[in-house]
Design an enzyme around this catalytic site. Structure first.
Site, PDB file in Angstrom:
ATOM      1  N   CYS A  57       1.060  -1.284   0.035  1.00  0.00           N
ATOM      2  CA  CYS A  57       0.085   0.002   0.103  1.00  0.00           C
ATOM      3  C   CYS A  57       0.981   1.208  -0.326  1.00  0.00           C
ATOM      4  CB  CYS A  57      -1.046   0.030   1.328  1.00  0.00           C
ATOM      5  SG  CYS A  57      -2.300   1.048   1.102  1.00  0.00           S
ATOM      6  N   ARG A  91     -12.826   5.327  -2.286  1.00  0.00           N
ATOM      7  CA  ARG A  91     -11.817   4.280  -1.758  1.00  0.00           C
ATOM      8  C   ARG A  91     -12.122   2.963  -2.434  1.00  0.00           C
ATOM      9  NH1 ARG A  91      -8.462   6.274   2.063  1.00  0.00           N
ATOM     10  NH2 ARG A  91      -7.629   4.136   2.227  1.00  0.00           N
ATOM     11  N   HIS A 100      -3.646  -6.081   2.021  1.00  0.00           N
ATOM     12  CA  HIS A 100      -3.193  -6.120   3.100  1.00  0.00           C
ATOM     13  C   HIS A 100      -3.759  -7.687   3.727  1.00  0.00           C
ATOM     14  CE1 HIS A 100      -2.578  -2.151   3.869  1.00  0.00           C
ATOM     15  NE2 HIS A 100      -3.607  -1.663   2.956  1.00  0.00           N
TER      16      HIS A 100
END
Length: 245
Positions: A93, A127, A192
């Site tokens: 990220c 997002r 993640h």
């Protein structure tokens, strides 16, 4: 036999439990009797990346990325030399974005990257969030990996290969079907989860690459990954449908 693991900015770049990637790498080494030393490097600390075997960069907010970028500038050439020499790197990220040309935030600020890899990132209006399935190639074999993404940045690759192909989820930008980036022994991803505990095959691949770079035997003793495999199958069924896991 001893591998040195560098965890860059562990207190600042640790969104969504990203330090679990270091824990998985270390644990799967030690289960096999491979010695591991973890070196935590914070702002201002000295480190020679060429002496490391595995480098991890986690995710952080725009503010934290700005701090990291300024600190990393003075380390750029040492990191570039280590990457070209085959240092194994996992960047997730925000850490991923820092290795590129720049990150342009929603308010128009440009955070210069290290320009070590050919890509750039721009903030989007929304997002990209959710579970992800990606097809990656590990030692010539197509492998499905899973993870969780939560990022506003849209990353666009230049002359560099993606980490993998999106099977479900958004990936780099939600448009071109790519996820992450790959250069030599550098693996970048938005996943993640953390990524490595969910995907032991990938973890073992990184361990093997680190051993091979040091001229050590890279064939690893098999471990019982039944629990991880079952969890991955459940997620792949959920994302891809029955029969496609």
């Amino acid at each position: 036999m001893l591998l040195k693991v560098c965890h860059l900015y562990p207190d600042l770049l640790n969104l969504y439990g990203d330090r679990g990637n270091v824990m998985a790498f270390v644990r799967r080494c030690r289960w096999r009797g491979i010695g591991v030393e973890v070196v935590a490097v914070d702002l201002g600390d000295e480190v020679d990346f060429r002496e490391m075997d595995f480098l991890f960069l986690g995710g952080g907010s725009d503010r934290e990325q700005g701090l990291m970028a300024r600190d990393l500038v003075r380390r750029r050439e040492c990191l570039r030399e280590a990457i070209e020499d085959g240092l194994v790197v996992l960047a997730i990220c925000g850490g991923y974005q820092l290795l590129g040309r720049y990150y342009r935030s929603a308010d128009g600020r440009t955070i210069p990257g290290l320009d070590l890899l050919d890509f750039y990132t721009e903030a989007g209006a929304s997002r990209l969030i959710g579970n992800v399935a990606v097809e990656v190639v590990i030692e010539g074999e197509r492998v499905k990996v899973t993870g969780f993404e939560n990022h506003a940045g849209r990353t666009y690759l230049g002359r560099i290969a993606p980490f993998g192909r999106v099977l479900a989820g958004h990936g780099n930008n939600g448009r071109d079907g790519t996820e992450g980036a790959r250069y030599k022994n550098v693996f970048c991803s938005y996943l993640h989860g953390p990524l490595l505990p969910k995907n032991p095959r990938l973890t073992d691949h990184l361990i093997s690459l680190a051993l091979r770079r040091r001229g050590l035997p890279a064939e690893l003793t098999p471990l019982d990954d039944g629990l991880e495999a079952a969890a991955s199958e459940v997620m792949l069924r959920r994302l891809l449908g029955p029969g496609k896991a």
